[in-house]
Structure formats: structure tokens, C-alpha cells
Design a protein around this motif. Structure first.
Motif, PDB file in Angstrom:
ATOM      1  N   VAL A   1      -5.854   5.772  -1.786  1.00 63.10           N
ATOM      2  CA  VAL A   1      -6.840   5.880  -0.704  1.00 63.10           C
ATOM      3  C   VAL A   1      -6.990   4.538   0.005  1.00 63.10           C
ATOM      4  O   VAL A   1      -6.970   4.457   1.242  1.00 63.10           O
ATOM      5  N   GLU A   2      -7.120   3.482  -0.773  1.00 57.72           N
ATOM      6  CA  GLU A   2      -7.332   2.156  -0.171  1.00 57.72           C
ATOM      7  C   GLU A   2      -6.094   1.694   0.600  1.00 57.72           C
ATOM      8  O   GLU A   2      -6.216   1.119   1.697  1.00 57.72           O
ATOM      9  N   VAL A   3      -4.919   1.929   0.049  1.00 64.15           N
ATOM     10  CA  VAL A   3      -3.688   1.520   0.723  1.00 64.15           C
ATOM     11  C   VAL A   3      -3.495   2.319   2.015  1.00 64.15           C
ATOM     12  O   VAL A   3      -3.077   1.771   3.045  1.00 64.15           O
TER      13      VAL A   3
ATOM     14  N   LEU B   1     -13.860   5.485   4.788  1.00 63.21           N
ATOM     15  CA  LEU B   1     -12.888   4.573   5.385  1.00 63.21           C
ATOM     16  C   LEU B   1     -12.314   5.096   6.695  1.00 63.21           C
ATOM     17  O   LEU B   1     -11.476   4.431   7.316  1.00 63.21           O
TER      18      LEU B   1
ATOM     19  N   ARG C   1     -14.458   8.876  -0.456  1.00 68.12           N
ATOM     20  CA  ARG C   1     -14.068   7.503  -0.143  1.00 68.12           C
ATOM     21  C   ARG C   1     -13.185   7.464   1.111  1.00 68.12           C
ATOM     22  O   ARG C   1     -13.343   6.575   1.959  1.00 68.12           O
TER      23      ARG C   1
ATOM     24  N   ARG D   1       1.667  -0.712  -2.155  1.00 67.93           N
ATOM     25  CA  ARG D   1       1.787  -1.325  -0.829  1.00 67.93           C
ATOM     26  C   ARG D   1       3.243  -1.546  -0.452  1.00 67.93           C
ATOM     27  O   ARG D   1       3.649  -1.295   0.688  1.00 67.93           O
TER      28      ARG D   1
ATOM     29  N   ALA E   1      -5.836   3.484   3.920  1.00 69.93           N
ATOM     30  CA  ALA E   1      -6.751   2.910   4.911  1.00 69.93           C
ATOM     31  C   ALA E   1      -6.218   1.596   5.458  1.00 69.93           C
ATOM     32  O   ALA E   1      -6.347   1.300   6.652  1.00 69.93           O
ATOM     33  N   GLU E   2      -5.593   0.806   4.589  1.00 70.34           N
ATOM     34  CA  GLU E   2      -5.073  -0.507   4.999  1.00 70.34           C
ATOM     35  C   GLU E   2      -3.983  -0.379   6.054  1.00 70.34           C
ATOM     36  O   GLU E   2      -3.890  -1.207   6.972  1.00 70.34           O
TER      37      GLU E   2
ATOM     38  N   ALA F   1      -7.078   6.388  -6.512  1.00 65.92           N
ATOM     39  CA  ALA F   1      -8.048   5.548  -5.805  1.00 65.92           C
ATOM     40  C   ALA F   1      -7.330   4.444  -5.037  1.00 65.92           C
ATOM     41  O   ALA F   1      -7.703   4.112  -3.896  1.00 65.92           O
ATOM     42  N   GLU F   2      -6.289   3.884  -5.642  1.00 64.03           N
ATOM     43  CA  GLU F   2      -5.516   2.859  -4.949  1.00 64.03           C
ATOM     44  C   GLU F   2      -4.815   3.435  -3.719  1.00 64.03           C
ATOM     45  O   GLU F   2      -4.744   2.793  -2.669  1.00 64.03           O
TER      46      GLU F   2
END
Length: 339
Positions: free
Chosen positions: A158-160, A196, A192, A113, A162-163, A155-156
Motif C-alpha cells: 500500500v505504501e509503495v 493515501l 489506508r 520498491r 502511494a509512493e 501493508a508495505e
């Protein structure tokens, strides 16, 4: 500002760590004590020129050791992003998607992040100094070995992604060394991303054959990074044309890495003639020593394209860009007088 090609230019495939000004890389390497491959700035520039003609993608990737060594501090990420945006603006680039892998900048304590936020600060600072230009950030997952090696880091990412989507981040990519694991092994990450609402591109069909392009398409990628070896599968070419899958062609990179034998033999022109949305990009601007206008010179002088084709391929880039429709409409309108 360069204006051999005065229409608005778009670069969709541009790596941050491969596009650091050599002067900045030299300065930051000395600052952090990173080992240097030469005794002077001019020697470093000469080293880059020699090394880019190494002849193999996976060898070419070793050139990123120094850039990554100097990009472990947020202020360095911010600076090189700002400088790249300003350079692109001087070159007449109207829109660029700058990609980087947040997980590669966590060696000295930064989180993914924090790395994304540092790059976004550089983007904002650069755009503030470059009125009329747009730029988005693509976050790269990485293939650094067998898929399981960095599964959690990917995987992290991908989430970051999207954030920060819509806050300067525009999409997701998978980059790195091709051919270590089947591309399909990364399918859960793309699923994933789809959940998202994150748009994806994917490196494929560069050092490997058309099967990797098929895998990327099957996983939901709407654009393919490089992808020129799709030409070896006519049926897949027809599918890509029917589905509007854009190819992010980087001519000089393909020649330097020997994934195509020459500009003249590159299939980009034939792929465009098949109805595939071909786009022209720089890949690693500083390492390759090219601007978009240099790539356009190769297109016109050696690859069989006309200047009108260049405008149409920029229109392809706009349509394939991970941009809101109203911004695409504005860029397309700016290209219209040059058709």
C-alpha cells in the motif's frame, strides 16, 4: 497489427506474470536454472494449454510458479513488461493496466520498491517504442493464506503504491486465492489506501459468491476483478449499477477455471443489461492463450454481445480506468466514431 475490431481497445485486468511470452519464459527459465515442466519450447506451450483447463482457480494459480521463479531479477521484470507493452500495441490496445504483486519478487533480495521501479522501467521503454499508447501499473496485495500471514508485506505494498502513484503506478489491487479468509479481513489495508488517495480494484466474486463482491464494495473498491457471481444477488446488482461499480470480466479465464460453465451461460450480457458497467479483459494473456480480439470473438459469437456493445464496454473501461480525466476524454473521443 490485428484489426478485426478496429476501435481503440482497453484492457483493465491483465496480470504481468500470466502474460509472459512463452519464448521469453523458456529462455529465462534456462538462464536462472528454474525447473521446467517440459523438454522443449513446444512441449512447454503444450503443457500450458493442458494446464489452463485444470478446472479450479486455486489449481490454476500453480501455473504461476514458473513465471515467479524467473522474475526475481530486476532486468527480467523490465524485459517482460516492455515486451508485454509492445505486444499489446501490436494488438491495437490503446490503454492497458498491467498488474503485478511487488512482494512476490523479493525472494532473491529485491525490495518491493526495486520491483516496482523495474516494472516502471519496462513500461517506459515499451511506451517509448509504442507512440500513442498509454499503460498504467497496478500493484497487487496478495491473499496467500490467512490474512495475518503476509499482513506486513501487504501493508508495505500500500505504501509503495502511494509512493509511485502518478509516476506510472495508477492504483492498487488485492489478488490471490479467494475464500481462505473473509475478504473483509483486508479492510484495514483498503482504509489506508483511501487515506493515501490510492484508487483500488479488488478480486472478488470469481471462485466465491456475491458476498465477496459486497465486501469489496464496502471496502471502497470502485472496480471488481471478475465479480461475475454478483449476478446471484439481484439486490447487489442494483446497488452496483446505482454506484457505477465496474466489473472486470475475463471470459476465457472464467471458463478455463470453471467459475462459469460456458461462454453461452456467462452472465456478462445480463449484467450489462442491468446497467452495470461491464468491461472485457484478458486476465492472463499468455497462459490463457488469448488476445482481447479473441475475447471479443467469444463475446459476439457465444455470449450475446454485438460489436456496438463491445464499443460501449470499452467506453465503460475508459470511464473506470485509473487515468486523469483529460486522458479519459481523449480515449472516449477516439471511440466516438465507432458507436
Amino acid at each position: 497489427m490485428m484489426n478485426r475490431y478496429p476501435f481503440p481497445k482497453v484492457d483493465l485486468h491483465l496480470h504481468l506474470d500470466g502474460s509472459i511470452l512463452p519464448e521469453t519464459a523458456w529462455e529465462l527459465a534456462q538462464k536462472v536454472g528454474a525447473p521446467l515442466p517440459a523438454d522443449s519450447l513446444e512441449g512447454y506451450k503444450a503443457y500450458i494449454r493442458r494446464a489452463v483447463n485444470c478446472g479450479a482457480v486455486n489449481e490454476y494459480l500453480k501455473l504461476f510458479d514458473l513465471p515467479l521463479a524467473i522474475l526475481q531479477q530486476p532486468e527480467h521484470l523490465t524485459r517482460v513488461t516492455r515486451e508485454l507493452v509492445e505486444l499489446l500495441h501490436r494488438q491495437g490496445v490503446a490503454y492497458a493496466e498491467i498488474r503485478f504483486a511487488p512482494q512476490l519478487h523479493t525472494r532473491e533480495g529485491m525490495t518491493q520498491r526495486q520491483a516496482v521501479e523495474a516494472v516502471l522501467r519496462g513500461r517506459e521503454e515499451g511506451l517509448a517504442a509504442c507512440p500513442g499508447m498509454e499503460a498504467g501499473i497496478l500493484c497487487c496485495m496478495m491473499c496467500v493464506g490467512p490474512e495475518a500471514v503476509n499482513r506486513a508485506a501487504n501493508a508495505e505494498t500500500v505504501e509503495v503504491t502511494a509512493e509511485y502513484l502518478g509516476k506510472g503506478v495508477v492504483g492498487l489491487d488485492l489478488a490471490g486465492a479467494e475464500g481462505i479468509d473473509p475478504l473483509s479481513a483486508f479492510a484495514p489495508l483498503f482504509r489506508r489506501a483511501a487515506e493515501l488517495g490510492v484508487p483500488c480494484t479488488c478480486h472478488a466474486g470469481d471462485s466465491q459468491g456475491p458476498d465477496t463482491v459486497r465486501d469489496a464494495m464496502d471496502m471502497g473498491a470502485r472496480r471488481i476483478g471478475h465479480g461475475h457471481h454478483i449476478f446471484d444477488d439481484p439486490a447487489l446488482c442494483r446497488r452496483a449499477a446505482a454506484e457505477g461499480i465496474a466489473l472486470e470480466i475475463c471470459p476465457t479465464s472464467n471458463i478455463q477455471c470453471r467459475t462459469q460453465p460456458s461462454y453461452g451461460e456467462h452472465p456478462a450480457r445480463r449484467l450489462l443489461d442491468m446497467g452495470i458497467p461491464v468491461t472485457i479483459n484478458t486476465d492472463n494473456m499468455a497462459l490463457a492463450g488469448v488476445s482481447l480480439e479473441d475475447e471479443y470473438d467469444h463475446c459476439v459469437n457465444e455470449m450475446g454481445f454485438t460489436e456496438r456493445d463491445l464499443v460501449e464496454m470499452n467506453r465503460n473501461s475508459v470511464r473506470a480506468a485509473f487515468l486523469p480525466e483529460e486522458k479519459k476524454a481523449k480515449l472516449l473521443a477516439a471511440l466516438e466514431p465507432f458507436r
